[in-house]
Design a protein around this motif. Structure first.
Motif: not given
Length: 388
Positions: A5-12
């Motif tokens: 699996d690939v998990v992408l999380t956007v953070v600012g």
């Protein structure tokens, strides 16, 4: 071992200037229970477009799920086919490839029980000399504030600085004069970084004017991909000339035209550690020096560069990765460390990148997407909340 699996999380994460930089944190999961982490660093750049993260996740799953993570070349080739080089160093495809390649290296090194630097060939040095960035003067009244930055960071151990120059030469000169007056030889200006704002002739005139002050080298003194201009500039000035590597074709042209003395290599701009190693090897064959560049990464991306730099044989100049010092926080349990102006890589006794995510901080800074807020071009270029 297979990727499942690939998990992408956007953070600012805000900078101390107030500007919020957006990054994507990558997780690669496997059937062996080992997880690799990576960082698609700093999507807050011109050109002002960004990928749809849900769509990007679907595409990346098609590319990497079911693959053996040790197949670096195979995976990177497929990534390059889907996110090709564009001869521009803020091309978002390079950021995407970099994040996946970071995570592949972290994953495989963890599986083997070694640090990423061992995976890259072993350490040739245990720390990397770095400089702190001084952002571009647009107005004369910004000089005082930038001198204050040098004063504060000098107290923290930084004694080399990189000046983004070329927008207001009068202010650049005033800044250099103040630094020389207050610090003398205790502080070094590593470079004047023109960031492709000027044509090579204008840069040459600026360097001639400012050369009464001490600085080590000149970076990006011509328009992007102006290889002839870079060469003319290099043979006109006495200082060494550096340029970023953002594609292998561009590096080939710079070698062919003998355009530079130093290649500025950063995984985020060339598309990952795998490609950065190739660029460093090409520089060595061409008998050119290297330094590590930056887009001001968080700790995951900076740790990857620390492992890379410690494994390089031609890292001959002070490098740029001080990103974690520019942010008010991070998304890891322990940030990378700096001591007396050096970037200290994670211990080689820790497997992988040596960085652990802090899930609470991930939640604190998580965003839904990479969409743009209303910011000016000046804010994007200088990473500031100022609007004037």
């Amino acid at each position: 071992m297979k990727i499942t699996d690939v998990v992408l999380t956007v953070v600012g994460v805000p900078r101390h200037t107030g500007f919020v930089n957006k990054h994507i944190i990558v997780k690669l999961l496997t059937d062996e229970g080992v997880t690799g982490i990576g960082e698609m660093s700093d999507f807050s750049h011109l050109p002002r477009y960004a990928p749809d993260v849900q769509d990007l996740t679907r595409v990346l799953k098609q590319i990497v799920v079911g693959k053996n993570p040790f197949d670096f070349e195979l995976i990177n080739k497929e990534l390059l086919d889907n996110f090709p080089e564009a001869m521009y160093y803020y091309e978002k495809g390079s950021f995407i490839r970099n994040g996946i390649d970071n995570a592949l290296h972290d994953l495989c090194a963890k599986y083997l029980g070694v640090s990423v630097s061992e995976l890259l060939g072993g350490r040739q040095q245990d720390k990397i000399k770095v400089c702190y960035p001084i952002f571009r003067h647009r107005f004369m009244d910004e000089v005082k504030e930038n001198v204050k930055v040098v004063r504060e960071r000098f107290q923290q151990g930084f004694d080399e600085f990189r000046l983004y120059a070329g927008k207001n030469i009068d202010a650049d000169e005033a800044f250099l004069a103040e630094i020389e007056k207050e610090f003398g030889s205790k502080v070094t200006i590593k470079s004047l970084d023109f960031s492709h704002l000027l044509d090579w002739k204008s840069s040459a005139r600026a360097v001639k004017r400012l050369s009464k002050y001490n600085f080590t080298l000149v970076e990006s003194p011509a328009y992007k991909n102006d290889f002839d201009g870079l060469r003319h500039f290099r043979f006109k000035v006495e200082h060494p000339v550096s340029e970023h590597v953002w594609s292998f074709r561009q590096q080939y042209e710079m070698i062919k035209n003998d355009s530079v003395d130093i290649f500025n290599i950063s995984p985020v701009f060339i598309g990952g550690l795998t490609s950065a190693r190739k660029a460093a090897a090409a520089a060595a064959i061409a008998e050119k020096s290297c330094l590590l560049g930056t887009t001001q990464e968080l700790s995951i991306g900076t740790a990857a560069m620390a492992h890379l730099g410690c494994a390089m044989s031609n890292l001959d100049y002070t490098s740029d990765p001080t990103g974690p010092e520019l942010y008010v926080n991070d998304v890891v349990k322990e940030k990378v460390t700096y001591e007396n102006g050096y970037l200290i890589p994670p211990s080689r006794d820790i497997a992988g990148l040596g960085i652990e995510l802090d899930e609470e901080k991930m939640k604190q800074y998580q965003l839904d997407d990479l969409s743009w807020s209303e910011v000016s071009v000046h804010q994007l270029q200088d990473r500031t909340s100022q609007t004037r």
